[in-house]
Each structure stands twice: as structure tokens, then as C-alpha cells.
Design a protein around this motif. Structure first.
Motif, short mmCIF file in Angstrom:
data_model
loop_
_atom_site.label_atom_id
_atom_site.label_comp_id
_atom_site.label_asym_id
_atom_site.label_seq_id
_atom_site.Cartn_x
_atom_site.Cartn_y
_atom_site.Cartn_z
N PHE A 7 30.36 132.57 -37.40
CA PHE A 7 29.10 132.24 -36.73
C PHE A 7 28.16 133.43 -36.55
CE2 PHE A 7 32.27 129.11 -35.45
CZ PHE A 7 31.61 127.93 -35.78
N GLN A 32 23.28 137.98 -37.09
CA GLN A 32 22.61 137.03 -36.18
C GLN A 32 23.56 135.87 -35.85
OE1 GLN A 32 18.91 135.39 -37.67
NE2 GLN A 32 18.15 135.04 -35.59
N TRP A 33 23.63 135.55 -34.57
CA TRP A 33 24.52 134.48 -34.13
C TRP A 33 23.97 133.10 -34.50
CZ3 TRP A 33 29.34 135.19 -33.19
CH2 TRP A 33 29.80 136.38 -32.61
N HIS A 34 24.91 132.20 -34.88
CA HIS A 34 24.56 130.82 -35.21
C HIS A 34 25.46 129.88 -34.40
CE1 HIS A 34 22.63 132.84 -38.54
NE2 HIS A 34 22.13 131.69 -39.00
N ALA A 37 23.34 126.31 -36.41
CA ALA A 37 21.94 126.73 -36.39
C ALA A 37 21.82 128.06 -35.65
CB ALA A 37 21.08 125.66 -35.71
N VAL A 38 20.70 128.73 -35.87
CA VAL A 38 20.48 130.06 -35.30
C VAL A 38 20.37 130.00 -33.78
CG1 VAL A 38 18.91 132.04 -35.23
CG2 VAL A 38 19.33 130.85 -37.39
N THR A 39 21.00 130.95 -33.12
CA THR A 39 20.93 131.08 -31.66
C THR A 39 19.69 131.88 -31.30
OG1 THR A 39 23.34 131.17 -31.61
CG2 THR A 39 22.18 131.79 -29.59
N LYS A 42 30.84 124.92 -40.13
CA LYS A 42 29.78 125.78 -40.66
C LYS A 42 28.65 124.98 -41.30
CE LYS A 42 32.37 128.46 -43.27
NZ LYS A 42 32.71 129.59 -44.17
#
Length: 645
Positions: A581, A586-588, A613-615, A609
Motif C-alpha cells: 500500500f 505514497q500511501w494508498h 486509492a491514494v491517501t 490491491k
């Protein structure tokens, strides 16, 4: 030959001496009994004792005391912790209302009394004459969900009183708090006690009790719907004489004639409703809306908060749900644990398997949405609620199947989940890790949680207070079943300061079993004082404590898990698998809900997966916002506490 002859003489003398002592003992015992029976009876007030943990037995005892007093029968009402058991030998009447607590044991305040009875009954020096002047009756308060230990304390009291020579007015009767008929059965038992006492001729002028004519309950038992000790032994292989709630089910019938009818909530020989009138009243008082016979829905405070534009819950920060469009519900109000931090204070039913009447999953979903939207409509006109957010709230898009109880127990849970998905409503399902087979058979949900309330067998037993004897094996199997799921999986840790915050190594050892995508770590919420829980505000960790614990776990994983998000307001931190993730730094952790529903509808195999989506930056751990959505308006209550200065 001389030594052999001498030995024989010594043996003969020893046997003669032993026989003489035995007959002297029996003679003296018989004289003592005759003396006791020949003494003129002295009037004394009977005792009404209660063994209570949550207050149920105390309430029932008070009710019985009032009934007896209205009939001119006056007893002293006492908590057993305030009663000296040595005084039992002076009593002529003792009525006991006894609760059974964990593992078939009495509450802590009754341990001394219970141990005294057990030791006295087993001590040959005390004998079976100690309570020969006493009559007694016992009513048990327990939960049949605990199986073999159901009402163990009441049964044991009956046995011990008999062993000490007391005579039973009527057989021990077992009340079941999970059947919904406790009050009715207790009322019947109380009336029978009154009838026995009023018909005994043992009343003194001041309402006390004499022992001049001990009631022969055995002689009258056939007419009263009970078998005598002798008959019970002949017909049932010596089984103890017990009247169970399931036997009498709201009416007294002769067990000998086989006329007992098993009834439950008005149904004969059928499935009963999980939600009894007593449970319904208790849950509705707490704000729950009851659906059918076993489900419930309740509006969350975070739903109200985001409707007013004042911020969403931690699931909004971690996974991007819209809190004002989230419906909190459950298809099973029953649970297999009685956790110390339970915010219902154990007003919901318990059970190891589904044993109730079952409602249709479509009706549950329809009614849940109907009741939820009615509660949303009540927010109209509340300051901060805009027409746009209200309209969105009337169309739920998320369902938290974690309201209360154990939703995975519901036999049609897959049909219910599929129906929610068909309506484009995401599913966040929480299970208490006691039904591994149910986890294996569960259809894909948006996110599947397993509660990991402790890391060792001893601490899990102390915190969750499970019904299953093999709870630890079930717990481990549930974690293993989680590993096999393809969709997003979560360990949910509830930190209770002083109970489970020191086991970093033990917690990490569980990670390799279930290999969850995420680990939610949240401080316990204090829900007020309760007789069923010893928790206080001292057991509630600060957010700094939760952060320190989370960072230590992440460090222990050596990079496998990293601290991804936090929600300071909820005192909650999220660990996430870095290799899945964290993409290009970048965290998702957020969810693409439309993509999820498309994947479900396709019928194809997919994994976690495929719909991540992007955090947003404000939700990431360490951000200045602390997990608070900047598009919302932060509202801080002004608290005016008195100064101690």
C-alpha cells in the motif's frame, strides 16, 4: 509361632478398639440428634440471601422480600458478603438467590461463603446434622450459553445445604437470563415458596419461623410438579433434582406425567426470538432500533458529526468512507464473548451457535435502511446540516457490520452482504475471532476485520471472557482463515491500559499467522461504570500511548508494516503493509468504492490491491491535521471544569 501369635493379638485388639470407638461415635451422634429434635423450637427470622454481580439477583431478592412481607412473612434481606456463614447452624429458614459468574464460579463477594459451605460439607467433623433445623430453597440466575457451568453456583448451594442436613422446600430452580422468561419463572418460584411457608404451620407470632414441623416436600412433590429425591434417583439414575427454565417454561407441570411443554416466547417446540422483551427494552433505551427478531441499527455520532460538517470518523481518514452516508447495523445482536470493554454492558444476548428464529436477509436490509433514513431525517434543521449533506445521508453508501454482537453468526450473512453490494453499499464486517469456519465461507466484503483484543491465551480469556472452552484455538484458526481471504483484511487491536499494552512481542508473533493488510490500534473507550466491568478512566490510554505502541510494533516488524495514518480524535493509529500500500513513497490506504463494486459484479477473482486509492496528505501519519479532514469545520467544545486551586 510366638511372634505371629503376638501380631494376631495386636490386630484383634486394634479392631476391637476401632469398633468400640465407632459405636460410641454413632451412639453419641444419635443422642445429639434426638436432643436437637426434642428441644422446644425457638422463633427466629428467616434469611433471604442473594449472590449478585450485576444486580439482577439483588433485584429479584428484594422483590421476593416484598412479596413475603405482604403475606406476613418477614425475612432479613442480606448480601452473602455481609452474612457470617457460621450463623447458618442457628437458622430455621434460608432462601438464596444465586448468580453464577465466569467459569461456573460465584462473584468475588461470595467466594468466602461458597468456600465455607464446601469445606463444611466435606468435613466429617461437621457432619450432616449442622443444618438439620433448617429449611432452604435456592433460585439460580445464570446463562445457558455457558453450557456445563449453567447455574453451577445455585446447583452447588443446593447440594451443600443438603449435605449439611438442611431440608429443601422446593427443588432448586434455574433461571436463564438469555431466554427472556427469567421474571416469569422467578414469579412462579416465589409463589410456590410462599405457599409452602404459609401452609407449613411453622410461623411464629412475629412472622418468624419455627422448626417444630419441618415441611415434608417429598410427600407433596407429586402434586406440586416435582419428583422426590427417592423417585428422582430411581427414575433418572440418581440425577440431582433440578427444575430448569427450559423444563417449566412459564408453567408448572408434572415432570413425572411427561406433561411439560417446551415453550419460548409464545412458540411451542419452535425457535425462539433472540431479542426478548427485556433485551429489546434495554437496547432501545440505549438508542438501538431493533429489526425483526435478531438484528439492529443505530445512528453513529460520527454520522451526525459529518452531517453537520464537523468531521468524520477514523474510517473516513483511513479509508475514505463518507461518515454521513454510513449505516451502522448488525444481523446478529448475539455474541460469543462478554468483553470487559463492552459498551452495551452485556445487555445483548450470548450464544455459541445460532439457535433462534431467523429473519430474511432482504427484510433485514430493507428495514435497516428504512430505520436509518428515518433517523437521518430527524437531523433536518439541526445547526450545520445542509440540504445537500442531508440528501446524501438519506442514501447510505457504506455499512459497518460491527454495531453489536457477532454478525458472522447469522446463517444468511452471505446473502445479506450480497444484497448490500447489489445496492452499491460497501461492507466493513467485524468478527470476534471465534468462528473460523464462518470466515472461510464468507463471500468477499469490502474490508474484513478480526478483533485481536489480546496476544496471549491468558490475557484474551481475561479481556474477552469467551463462552467457548477452546477459545484460543478458535482465535488462532480465525487468524489463519483471514490469511486465505483475497480482499482487504484488518487486525483490530483495542488497547486497555494495564491489561494488554505490554505484549509487543506477543502481538507481533500473531502477524505472521493472519498476515493482515492493516492493523488498527485504538485506545479503549470508557463507557461508564458497570458491575460487569472493572475498567475505569485509568485504563484508557492517551493518544501518545497509542502512538508509542504502534511505532514499537512497526519497528518490531522490521519494515513489513509502517505507521500510515492516524485520527487523533478517535485515539486511533493505522499500520499498513508497506510493500502493498505504499506506492512510490505514497500511501494508498483509501478505497476506490466504485471499482470495488464493479469487481464484485464481474464475478472474477480480485484482491485488495485492485481497489486501493491514494491517501490524502492530511490523513497521513504525522500530518499537522492529525487525521482531521480540512474540508470539515473543527468544532471544539468549551469545558468549564472547576479549579482545584
Amino acid at each position: 509361632m510366638y511372634p505371629s501369635s503376638l501380631s494376631a493379638r495386636f490386630t484383634f485388639l486394634a479392631l476391637l478398639s476401632a469398633s468400640t470407638l465407632y459405636f460410641l461415635y454413632k451412639s453419641r451422634r444419635l443422642k445429639t440428634l434426638n436432643l436437637l429434635l426434642s428441644q422446644k423450637p425457638k422463633p427466629s427470622r428467616g434469611k433471604l440471601l442473594y449472590v449478585s454481580q450485576t444486580g439482577t439477583s439483588k433485584t429479584l431478592a428484594s422483590r421476593l422480600g416484598s412479596l413475603l412481607a405482604s403475606c406476613g412473612l418477614h425475612l432479613d434481606l442480606l448480601d452473602v458478603r455481609n452474612y457470617e456463614p457460621e450463623d447458618l447452624s442457628k437458622e430455621t429458614l434460608v432462601l438464596v438467590i444465586a448468580s453464577t459468574w465466569e467459569e461456573g464460579k460465584p462473584p468475588e463477594n461470595a467466594v468466602f461463603f461458597t468456600n465455607w459451605l464446601a469445606e463444611s460439607a466435606a468435613d466429617f467433623r461437621v457432619g450432616s446434622l449442622l443444618l438439620s433445623q433448617c429449611q432452604f430453597a435456592v433460585f439460580g440466575v445464570g446463562s445457558s450459553a455457558y453450557g456445563a457451568t449453567f447455574n453451577a453456583v445455585a446447583k452447588d448451594f443446593s447440594r451443600k445445604f443438603k449435605a449439611l442436613g438442611a431440608r429443601e422446600l422446593i427443588p432448586v430452580t434455574l433461571g436463564d437470563i438469555d431466554r427472556g422468561e427469567l421474571d416469569g419463572v422467578f414469579e412462579i418460584w416465589s409463589k410456590r415458596v410462599v405457599e409452602k411457608l404459609k401452609g407449613s404451620g411453622n410461623l411464629s407470632e412475629n412472622g418468624g419461623f419455627l422448626n417444630g414441623g419441618v415441611i415434608d416436600s417429598d410427600a407433596e412433590s407429586s402434586a406440586d410438579g416435582f419428583d422426590s429425591d427417592e423417585e428422582d434417583g430411581e427414575n433418572n439414575g440418581g440425577a440431582e433434582q433440578v427444575v430448569d427454565l427450559e423444563d417449566i417454561a412459564g408453567k408448572w407441570s408434572s415432570r413425572k406425567s411427561g406433561s411439560v411443554v417446551a415453550e419460548s416466547n409464545g412458540q411451542v417446540n419452535g425457535k425462539r426470538d433472540m431479542v426478548t422483551p427485556v433485551i429489546r427494552a434495554s437496547l432501545e433505551k440505549q438508542g438501538y432500533k431493533i429489526i425483526g427478531s435478531h438484528s439492529g441499527v443505530k445512528i453513529c455520532r460520527w454520522t451526525k458529526s459529518q452531517l453537520r460538517g464537523r468531521g468524520g470518523c477514523y474510517k473516513h481518514s483511513f479509508y475514505g468512507i463518507e461518515s454521513h452516508r454510513c449505516m451502522e447495523t448488525t444481523p446478529s445482536l448475539a455474541c460469543a464473548n462478554k468483553c470487559v470493554f463492552c459498551w452495551r454492558h452485556h445487555t445483548n444476548p450470548v450464544g455459541k451457535s445460532w439457535q433462534w428464529r431467523m429473519d430474511d436477509p432482504l427484510e433485514i436490509v430493507d428495514t435497516a435502511i428504512e430505520l436509518h433514513t428515518k433517523m437521518i431525517k430527524q437531523m433536518k434543521g439541526v445547526p450545520g446540516v445542509t440540504q445537500e449533506r442531508l440528501s446524501e445521508g438519506l442514501s447510505p453508501r457504506h455499512c459497518a457490520l460491527s454495531l453489536v454482537g457477532e454478525p458472522i453468526m447469522y446463517p444468511e450473512i452471505n446473502a445479506l452482504v450480497d444484497e448490500l453490494h447489489r445496492r452499491s453499499i460497501s461492507t466493513f464486517l467485524v468478527t470476534n475471532a471465534q468462528f473460523p469456519e464462518k470466515i472461510k465461507l464468507l463471500n468477499p466484503v469490502t474490508q474484513l476485520y478480526v478483533s485481536v483484543d489480546a496476544a496471549t491465551k491468558e490475557s484474551l480469556k481475561a479481556i474477552d471472557r469467551p463462552l467457548f472452552g477452546d477459545f484460543w484455538e478458535r482465535f488462532i484458526d480465525s487468524l489463519q482463515s483471514l490469511k486465505e481471504k483475497q480482499q482487504r483484511t484488518v487486525y483490530r487491536l483495542t488497547l486497555v491500559k494495564g491489561w494488554n499494552t505490554e505484549d509487543i512481542d506477543a502481538y507481533y508473533s500473531l502477524f505472521s499467522i493472519g498476515k493482515p493488510d492493516f492493523v488498527e490500534i485504538k485506545g479503549v473507550t470508557y463507557c461508564g461504570s458497570s458491575a460487569t466491568s472493572k475498567l475505569t478512566m485509568e485504563n484508557v490510554p492517551w493518544h501518545a500511548d497509542v502512538k508509542a505502541f504502534s511505532e514499537a510494533l512497526a519497528l518490531k516488524s522490521e519494515g513489513e508494516y509502517e505507521v500510515a495514518c492516524e485520527h487523533i480524535h478517535s485515539c486511533c493509529v493505522l499500520l499498513a503493509k508497506a510493500d502493498k500500500f505504499k506506492v512510490n513513497g505514497q500511501w494508498h490506504t483509501w478505497i476506490d468504492y466504485e471499482k470495488f463494486h464493479d469487481l464484485v459484479a464481474s464475478g472474477e477473482t480480485f484482491d485488495s490491491k485492485d481497489y486501493m486509492a491514494v491517501t490524502p496528505a492530511w490523513a497521513v501519519y504525522g500530518a499537522e491535521e492529525g487525521g482531521f479532514d480540512p474540508d470539515q469545520s473543527r468544532y471544539r467544545k468549551e469545558r468549564h471544569h472547576r479549579s482545584n486551586r
